[in-house]
Design an enzyme around this catalytic site. Structure first.
Site, PDB file in Angstrom:
ATOM      1  N   HIS A  10      51.837  22.698   6.768  1.00  0.00           N
ATOM      2  CA  HIS A  10      52.110  22.547   5.344  1.00  0.00           C
ATOM      3  C   HIS A  10      50.896  22.865   4.481  1.00  0.00           C
ATOM      4  O   HIS A  10      50.689  22.264   3.423  1.00  0.00           O
ATOM      5  CB  HIS A  10      52.639  21.132   5.079  1.00  0.00           C
TER       6      HIS A  10
HETATM    7  C1  LIG Z   1      55.526  27.462  12.236  1.00  0.00           C
HETATM    8  C2  LIG Z   1      55.896  26.895  10.896  1.00  0.00           C
HETATM    9  C3  LIG Z   1      56.806  25.849  10.830  1.00  0.00           C
HETATM   10  C4  LIG Z   1      57.168  25.315   9.599  1.00  0.00           C
HETATM   11  N1  LIG Z   1      58.154  24.381   9.546  1.00  0.00           N
HETATM   12  C5  LIG Z   1      58.656  24.031   8.336  1.00  0.00           C
HETATM   13  C6  LIG Z   1      59.844  23.269   8.241  1.00  0.00           C
HETATM   14  O1  LIG Z   1      60.465  22.919   9.244  1.00  0.00           O
HETATM   15  N2  LIG Z   1      60.310  22.946   7.007  1.00  0.00           N
HETATM   16  C7  LIG Z   1      59.663  23.338   5.869  1.00  0.00           C
HETATM   17  O2  LIG Z   1      60.112  22.999   4.778  1.00  0.00           O
HETATM   18  N3  LIG Z   1      58.534  24.068   5.937  1.00  0.00           N
HETATM   19  C8  LIG Z   1      58.045  24.443   7.134  1.00  0.00           C
HETATM   20  N4  LIG Z   1      56.958  25.262   7.196  1.00  0.00           N
HETATM   21  C9  LIG Z   1      56.255  25.589   5.948  1.00  0.00           C
HETATM   22  C10 LIG Z   1      56.977  26.593   5.070  1.00  0.00           C
HETATM   23  O3  LIG Z   1      57.705  27.510   5.855  1.00  0.00           O
HETATM   24  C11 LIG Z   1      55.943  27.295   4.201  1.00  0.00           C
HETATM   25  O4  LIG Z   1      55.267  26.336   3.429  1.00  0.00           O
HETATM   26  C12 LIG Z   1      56.559  28.317   3.263  1.00  0.00           C
HETATM   27  O5  LIG Z   1      57.302  29.249   3.997  1.00  0.00           O
HETATM   28  C13 LIG Z   1      55.474  29.017   2.466  1.00  0.00           C
HETATM   29  O6  LIG Z   1      56.063  30.002   1.673  1.00  0.00           O
HETATM   30  P1  LIG Z   1      55.186  31.061   0.882  1.00  0.00           P
HETATM   31  O7  LIG Z   1      56.125  31.855   0.061  1.00  0.00           O
HETATM   32  O8  LIG Z   1      54.076  30.356   0.201  1.00  0.00           O
HETATM   33  O9  LIG Z   1      54.480  31.958   1.994  1.00  0.00           O
HETATM   34  P2  LIG Z   1      55.112  32.797   3.200  1.00  0.00           P
HETATM   35  O10 LIG Z   1      56.518  32.428   3.445  1.00  0.00           O
HETATM   36  O11 LIG Z   1      54.151  32.700   4.317  1.00  0.00           O
HETATM   37  O12 LIG Z   1      55.154  34.283   2.623  1.00  0.00           O
HETATM   38  C14 LIG Z   1      54.057  35.105   2.409  1.00  0.00           C
HETATM   39  C15 LIG Z   1      54.501  36.536   2.686  1.00  0.00           C
HETATM   40  O13 LIG Z   1      53.568  37.433   2.132  1.00  0.00           O
HETATM   41  C16 LIG Z   1      53.293  38.446   3.074  1.00  0.00           C
HETATM   42  N5  LIG Z   1      51.948  38.939   2.781  1.00  0.00           N
HETATM   43  C17 LIG Z   1      50.795  38.248   2.889  1.00  0.00           C
HETATM   44  N6  LIG Z   1      49.756  39.013   2.521  1.00  0.00           N
HETATM   45  C18 LIG Z   1      50.259  40.208   2.162  1.00  0.00           C
HETATM   46  C19 LIG Z   1      49.674  41.395   1.674  1.00  0.00           C
HETATM   47  N7  LIG Z   1      48.363  41.498   1.484  1.00  0.00           N
HETATM   48  N8  LIG Z   1      50.490  42.456   1.405  1.00  0.00           N
HETATM   49  C20 LIG Z   1      51.836  42.352   1.602  1.00  0.00           C
HETATM   50  N9  LIG Z   1      52.432  41.238   2.060  1.00  0.00           N
HETATM   51  C21 LIG Z   1      51.651  40.176   2.321  1.00  0.00           C
HETATM   52  C22 LIG Z   1      53.394  37.744   4.392  1.00  0.00           C
HETATM   53  O14 LIG Z   1      53.543  38.654   5.466  1.00  0.00           O
HETATM   54  C23 LIG Z   1      54.588  36.839   4.169  1.00  0.00           C
HETATM   55  O15 LIG Z   1      55.792  37.492   4.460  1.00  0.00           O
HETATM   56  C24 LIG Z   1      56.569  25.811   8.406  1.00  0.00           C
HETATM   57  C25 LIG Z   1      55.656  26.863   8.470  1.00  0.00           C
HETATM   58  C26 LIG Z   1      55.326  27.415   9.703  1.00  0.00           C
HETATM   59  C27 LIG Z   1      54.364  28.561   9.745  1.00  0.00           C
END
Ligand SMILES: Cc1cc2nc3c(=O)[nH]c(=O)nc-3n(C[C@H](O)[C@H](O)[C@H](O)COP(=O)(O)OP(=O)(O)OC[C@H]3O[C@@H](n4cnc5c(N)ncnc54)[C@H](O)[C@@H]3O)c2cc1C
Ligand SMILES: *[C@@H]1O[C@H](CO)[C@@H](O)[C@H](O)[C@H]1NC(C)=O
Ligand SMILES: *[C@@H]1O[C@H](CO)[C@@H](O)[C@H](O)[C@H]1NC(C)=O
Ligand SMILES: *[C@@H]1O[C@H](CO)[C@@H](O)[C@H](O)[C@H]1NC(C)=O
Length: 620
Positions: free
Chosen positions: A552
């Site tokens: 998280h």
């Molecule tokens: C293993 C795991 C288990 C989890 N379990 C849970 C759960 O059960 N329940 C829950 O609520 N949350 C869970 N989480 C947390 C939750 O999934 C994350 O907090 C959430 O997905 C974050 O979303 P985000 O949009 O901030 O980033 P992300 O979903 O990580 O998205 C970022 C995206 O940007 C892309 N990106 C990054 N840099 C670049 C770049 N320079 N150029 C182009 N693209 C780029 C990445 O490839 C990615 O696709 C878990 C996370 C993980 C990793």
């Protein structure tokens, strides 16, 4: 395993062994249909755009939990052209089999971040480094996550509002949680103040429960706790997990929010394209485009209106700093010309927990892979009907929230979560690798009980005081940033987690679990043998050895008003001092909610998209 095809091969091998070892497998028809469903799923993902334009109204960086939602909502305005750039490739239907959740981390769909080695936490993990998997795939971390769907506590958001983040109090954000929701749990759907149907994101219970998960809820009742819908009025209590699954299959944000709108002409998606720089005019401090690299070639695209960073908690601050937006001294040390001095990369928060709390049972009731693959039935159930144990996300089945400050108050503000897992690390070497436990620890602790049914509780701190930081290694966009989580800097964090550990052991000793002969696995954790087993100091040592990031990580581009020295974005998610640039993802959390972060991140994206529409005069 290097790529997603390898997961496929692994699955095929599993299926194959299960079918050759047992007489009547009979899943051929189900498998054939599954392959067709796989092809259908693949064909519904927006295609990789070959002919991108030179200029778009909006450029979104990252197709993760937040980016997919923002892309959907902005392209509702048909006159706006939107480019969504994603560093990773296609999501694969195999990744959407809930029980396989931990395995996606072994594919190329993981950025594979690790913390700097520490001598205070993660001591029993390989190299003393904590693991920070992050999704690098269409759907981002919503393709790697364990599908736990929690919104957090009303007070989490009221706190944001009280910090000067106007419009982020609970009453203001609840409609955004509801907007995306499609609840497929009839008894919860009736509570229309807190649930809604018809949104893009389907929430269901997994279609199978181990008797141990039932026992966990029983244990709650035995210890005077309530069974609650933690996403409604009161959060404190016990519950089976509400999960982001639909018909027994993962509901990533790409599947949920992009697949249905793939035919919109104004949405272009560019995959396997890593953004390396945000282009900002240093004199006007206005953004005008981005640079990205695909197949080792560099491209530039211009943005007419705005650039939205949804690259996640490590990559959003990474990109800001590479582009000259960040702490002045640090950027200067890295030879990056400073455009805007901001506290980018600070305020790193997480929900650290501990993974060593394992219980042995005397019956075949846990989700031990050898056991549930023993007969073809479970495979058949999944591949024919999408039912059975394969619908359980990585064996996570139930949850309990505790307020240790006010243990008897029914509407407490939980400070600890206990996550119930119907399996344990000893049940699979793969699970061990997921958590990064070092060989020397594994061999002593778990190897002797590999073939014995067991389960675990992961206690997690919900509102830790310690904060970490993300820094640049250097100015090369392809070098991973340095991550310092600083867990347990505050004694509070250690002591509250200790309470969680003791509560977990207490629950295991209820009549509900005694039925299964449940017994705390009593091999002392290597490194902690000198402490009296089960003493507070022993548990403190275990916490430092088997520390576990529950994934998280958040907060590295903090939201706050101008008066907040630490703020990177304002309450409309615009980067302070820069025009045409917002951050919309888990990095903007000013404080960490008492929730798993996927749902709060999707909420931020829903609201963020509305803020953009408002600011460009589009009625919402
Ligand atoms: C293993 C795991 C288990 C989890 N379990 C849970 C759960 O059960 N329940 C829950 O609520 N949350 C869970 N989480 C947390 C939750 O999934 C994350 O907090 C959430 O997905 C974050 O979303 P985000 O949009 O901030 O980033 P992300 O979903 O990580 O998205 C970022 C995206 O940007 C892309 N990106 C990054 N840099 C670049 C770049 N320079 N150029 C182009 N693209 C780029 C990445 O490839 C990615 O696709 C878990 C996370 C993980 C990793
Ligand atoms: C799938 O569901 C149908 C209808 O409920 C049932 O008849 C069938 O036996 C199930 N198949 C398997 C393999 O469980
Ligand atoms: C769920 O998936 C199974 C297997 O593909 C299919 O037969 C069934 O119709 C699906 N159910 C729903 C409600 O979509
Ligand atoms: C498991 O242990 C419980 C409690 O000791 C006992 O009642 C039960 O009979 C045992 N079951 C088996 C299968 O050994």
């Amino acid at each position: 395993m290097k790529n997603s095809n390898n997961v496929l091969f692994f699955m095929a091998a599993l299926l194959n062994s299960a079918c050759t070892q047992n007489d009547n497998c009979g899943i051929t028809e189900g498998m054939l249909r599954y392959v067709l469903d796989m092809a259908k799923h693949a064909s519904e993902e927006p295609r990789d755009e070959i002919n991108t334009l030179l200029e778009y109204d909006f450029i979104i960086v990252g197709a993760g939990s937040a980016g997919c939602v923002v892309a959907n909502r902005l392209t509702e305005v048909s006159k706006w052209d939107v480019l969504l750039l994603e560093a990773g490739g296609e999501e694969n239907y195999i990744m959407d089999i809930p029980i396989l959740a931990p395995m996606i981390q072994f594919t190329g769909a993981n950025w594979n971040y690790k913390s700097m080695p520490s001598d205070k936490f993660c001591l029993g993990l390989t190299n003393r480094q904590c693991m920070f998997p992050r999704g690098k795939v269409m759907g981002g971390s919503s393709v790697l996550n364990f599908m736990v769907h929690t919104r957090g506590n009303r007070r989490d958001y009221d706190l944001w509002e009280s910090m000067g983040n106007t419009g982020w109090g609970y009453e203001s954000v609840l409609p955004y949680f509801l907007r995306s929701e499609d609840i497929a749990i009839p008894e919860l759907a009736m509570n229309t103040k807190y649930h809604s149907t018809g949104g893009y994101l389907t929430i269901s219970y997994p279609r199978f429960r181990t008797p141990l998960a039932e026992a966990f809820l029983e244990a709650g009742k035995e210890t005077d706790q309530r069974i609650v819908d933690y996403n409604a009025e009161t959060q404190t209590g016990f519950s089976f997990l509400q999960t982001t699954t639909k018909n027994g299959t993962r509901c990533s944000t790409s599947t949920a929010f992009l697949h249905p709108v793939r035919k919109r002409k104004n949405l272009h998606v560019k995959k396997r394209s890593q953004v390396t720089k945000i282009l900002v005019d240093p004199s006007t401090k206005r953004t005008f485009g981005i640079e990205f690299v695909r197949n080792k070639k560099k491209y530039t695209v211009r943005a007419r209106r705005e650039i939205i960073l949804s690259a996640g908690v490590f990559n959003s601050p990474h990109l800001l700093m590479l582009s000259g937006i960040g702490p002045k001294k640090h950027l200067t040390d890295m030879n990056i010309p400073v455009i805007q001095d901001l506290k980018v990369g600070y305020n790193l928060m997480d929900h650290p927990g501990v993974i060593g709390i394992t219980f042995i049972v005397n019956q075949s009731v846990s989700l031990m892979p050898e056991y549930f693959l023993e007969t073809g039935k479970n495979l058949r159930d999944y591949f024919v009907n999408r039912t059975g144990p394969f619908t359980i996300p990585g064996a996570a089945e139930a949850i309990a929230f505790f307020d240790f400050k006010n243990p008897t108050y029914i509407d407490g503000y939980p400070d600890v979560e206990l996550l119930f897992i119907g399996s344990s690390l000893s049940n699979s070497r793969l699970a061990r690798e997921t958590f990064g436990i070092s060989d020397s620890v594994y061999d002593i602790l778990y190897k002797p009980v590999e073939k014995i049914h067991s389960w675990m509780i992961i206690p997690i701190i919900l509102r830790p005081k310690s904060k970490g930081r993300v820094k640049l290694r250097d100015n090369n966009p392809f070098h991973k940033p340095l991550i310092f989580p600083n867990y347990f800097d505050y004694t509070y964090d250690m002591e509250i987690l200790l309470k969680g550990v003791k509560k977990a052991v207490e629950l295991s000793e209820t009549n509900a679990f005694k039925k299964f002969g449940s017994k705390l696995h009593d091999t002392p954790v290597p490194g902690c043998q000198s402490f009296e087993f089960r003493s507070d100091d022993y548990w403190r040592c275990v916490i430092r050895h088997l520390t576990y990031s529950i994934y998280h990580v958040s907060g590295t581009c903090k939201m706050g008003p101008v008066s907040d020295q630490e703020a990177v974005v304002d309450p409309r998610l615009r980067v302070h001092g820069i025009k045409g640039l917002r951050v919309i993802d888990a990095s903007v959390f000013p404080t960490i909610p008492s929730a798993h972060l996927n749902a709060p991140t999707i909420m931020i994206a829903e609201k963020g998209a509305d803020l953009i529409k408002e600011d460009w005069g589009h009625k919402t």
